[in-house]
Design a protein around this motif. Sequence first.
Motif, PDB file in Angstrom:
ATOM      1  N   LYS A  97      44.791  22.255  56.775  1.00 56.82           N
ATOM      2  CA  LYS A  97      44.457  22.561  55.378  1.00 56.82           C
ATOM      3  C   LYS A  97      44.955  21.501  54.407  1.00 56.82           C
ATOM      4  N   GLY A  98      45.838  20.609  54.871  1.00 59.38           N
ATOM      5  CA  GLY A  98      46.380  19.583  53.988  1.00 59.38           C
ATOM      6  C   GLY A  98      46.748  18.334  54.749  1.00 59.38           C
ATOM      7  N   TRP A  99      46.766  17.201  54.028  1.00 64.12           N
ATOM      8  CA  TRP A  99      47.124  15.907  54.613  1.00 64.12           C
ATOM      9  C   TRP A  99      47.991  15.189  53.598  1.00 64.12           C
ATOM     10  N   ILE A 100      49.259  14.988  53.906  1.00 63.54           N
ATOM     11  CA  ILE A 100      50.207  14.325  53.014  1.00 63.54           C
ATOM     12  C   ILE A 100      50.707  13.066  53.719  1.00 63.54           C
ATOM     13  N   VAL A 101      50.651  11.941  53.008  1.00 65.74           N
ATOM     14  CA  VAL A 101      51.061  10.665  53.601  1.00 65.74           C
ATOM     15  C   VAL A 101      52.530  10.393  53.289  1.00 65.74           C
ATOM     16  N   LYS A 102      53.271   9.962  54.328  1.00 65.75           N
ATOM     17  CA  LYS A 102      54.669   9.561  54.167  1.00 65.75           C
ATOM     18  C   LYS A 102      54.715   8.178  53.543  1.00 65.75           C
ATOM     19  N   PRO A 103      55.705   7.840  52.748  1.00 66.58           N
ATOM     20  CA  PRO A 103      56.761   8.742  52.272  1.00 66.58           C
ATOM     21  C   PRO A 103      56.179   9.767  51.298  1.00 66.58           C
ATOM     22  N   PHE A 104      56.736  10.969  51.350  1.00 66.00           N
ATOM     23  CA  PHE A 104      56.184  12.070  50.567  1.00 66.00           C
ATOM     24  C   PHE A 104      57.075  12.408  49.380  1.00 66.00           C
ATOM     25  N   LYS A 105      56.475  13.058  48.390  1.00 68.59           N
ATOM     26  CA  LYS A 105      57.228  13.558  47.245  1.00 68.59           C
ATOM     27  C   LYS A 105      57.658  14.986  47.580  1.00 68.59           C
ATOM     28  N   PRO A 106      58.978  15.254  47.634  1.00 67.33           N
ATOM     29  CA  PRO A 106      59.462  16.573  48.037  1.00 67.33           C
ATOM     30  C   PRO A 106      58.849  17.722  47.238  1.00 67.33           C
ATOM     31  N   ASP A 107      58.672  17.554  45.928  1.00 68.40           N
ATOM     32  CA  ASP A 107      58.132  18.657  45.130  1.00 68.40           C
ATOM     33  C   ASP A 107      56.677  18.957  45.483  1.00 68.40           C
ATOM     34  N   LEU A 108      55.902  17.934  45.851  1.00 69.31           N
ATOM     35  CA  LEU A 108      54.517  18.158  46.238  1.00 69.31           C
ATOM     36  C   LEU A 108      54.431  18.866  47.592  1.00 69.31           C
ATOM     37  N   LEU A 109      55.305  18.488  48.514  1.00 69.03           N
ATOM     38  CA  LEU A 109      55.326  19.166  49.825  1.00 69.03           C
ATOM     39  C   LEU A 109      55.712  20.629  49.638  1.00 69.03           C
ATOM     40  N   LEU A 110      56.749  20.873  48.851  1.00 75.14           N
ATOM     41  CA  LEU A 110      57.182  22.245  48.605  1.00 75.14           C
ATOM     42  C   LEU A 110      56.049  23.067  47.983  1.00 75.14           C
ATOM     43  N   ALA A 111      55.368  22.517  46.984  1.00 75.03           N
ATOM     44  CA  ALA A 111      54.280  23.242  46.333  1.00 75.03           C
ATOM     45  C   ALA A 111      53.148  23.554  47.323  1.00 75.03           C
ATOM     46  N   ALA A 112      52.808  22.601  48.174  1.00 74.41           N
ATOM     47  CA  ALA A 112      51.732  22.813  49.163  1.00 74.41           C
ATOM     48  C   ALA A 112      52.110  23.917  50.142  1.00 74.41           C
ATOM     49  N   VAL A 113      53.353  23.887  50.628  1.00 74.50           N
ATOM     50  CA  VAL A 113      53.794  24.889  51.603  1.00 74.50           C
ATOM     51  C   VAL A 113      53.903  26.270  50.933  1.00 74.50           C
ATOM     52  N   GLN A 114      54.396  26.321  49.709  1.00 79.29           N
ATOM     53  CA  GLN A 114      54.475  27.597  49.022  1.00 79.29           C
ATOM     54  C   GLN A 114      53.093  28.215  48.846  1.00 79.29           C
ATOM     55  N   LYS A 115      52.115  27.392  48.516  1.00 79.89           N
ATOM     56  CA  LYS A 115      50.743  27.885  48.345  1.00 79.89           C
ATOM     57  C   LYS A 115      50.196  28.425  49.653  1.00 79.89           C
ATOM     58  N   MET A 116      50.441  27.719  50.740  1.00 76.84           N
ATOM     59  CA  MET A 116      49.909  28.155  52.041  1.00 76.84           C
ATOM     60  C   MET A 116      50.650  29.362  52.599  1.00 76.84           C
ATOM     61  N   ALA A 117      51.924  29.479  52.273  1.00 74.57           N
ATOM     62  CA  ALA A 117      52.720  30.592  52.806  1.00 74.57           C
ATOM     63  C   ALA A 117      52.489  31.877  52.031  1.00 74.57           C
ATOM     64  N   ALA A 118      51.892  31.787  50.846  1.00 74.83           N
ATOM     65  CA  ALA A 118      51.702  32.971  49.996  1.00 74.83           C
ATOM     66  C   ALA A 118      50.665  33.916  50.577  1.00 74.83           C
TER      67      ALA A 118
END
Length: 122
Positions: A101-122
Motif C-alpha cells: 500500500k506504500g513505498w517510502i525511499v530511504k533515508p526516510f522522514k520519521p514523521d512521514l513513516l509514522l503518519a503512514a503506519v498510523q493511517k494503515m493501522a487505523a
Amino acid sequence: MSKIIIVDDSATMRSQVRQALAAGNFQLVEAVDGQDGLDKVNADPDISVMILDVNMPRMNGIELAEALSKNGRVAKGLKIVMLTTEGHADLIQRAKAAGAKGWIVKPFKPDLLLAAVQKMAA
C-alpha cells in the motif's frame, strides 16, 4: 494496540524505524530477513502492518510480499509498506501487485513513516 512488524536485515535500520514509531503506541516485532518475516507473520494473526525492506538475504521483500499475497494474508487485512533504497518502477509495480500500500525511499522522514503506519493501522 496495533501490532507492527519491521522486516529489515539492518539492525540499525530496524532501530531507526522503531524510534520513528515510538510515538505511535504500537506493539513492535522485528524480523531479520524475509524468511524470518514470513515465519513471524504466518505465526501471528495479530500483526496488522508490515514495514518491509526490499534487499535482504534468504528472501527479499518483493518475494515476501508475493508469498503473503499468495497465502491469503494480505487479503485478510495485512497492510504492507515498503521502506527501501530502491526506487525502480518495475519493483514498485511488483510490490503493488502483491498488495503493498506504500513505498517510502530511504533515508526516510520519521514523521512521514509514522503518519503512514498510523493511517494503515487505523
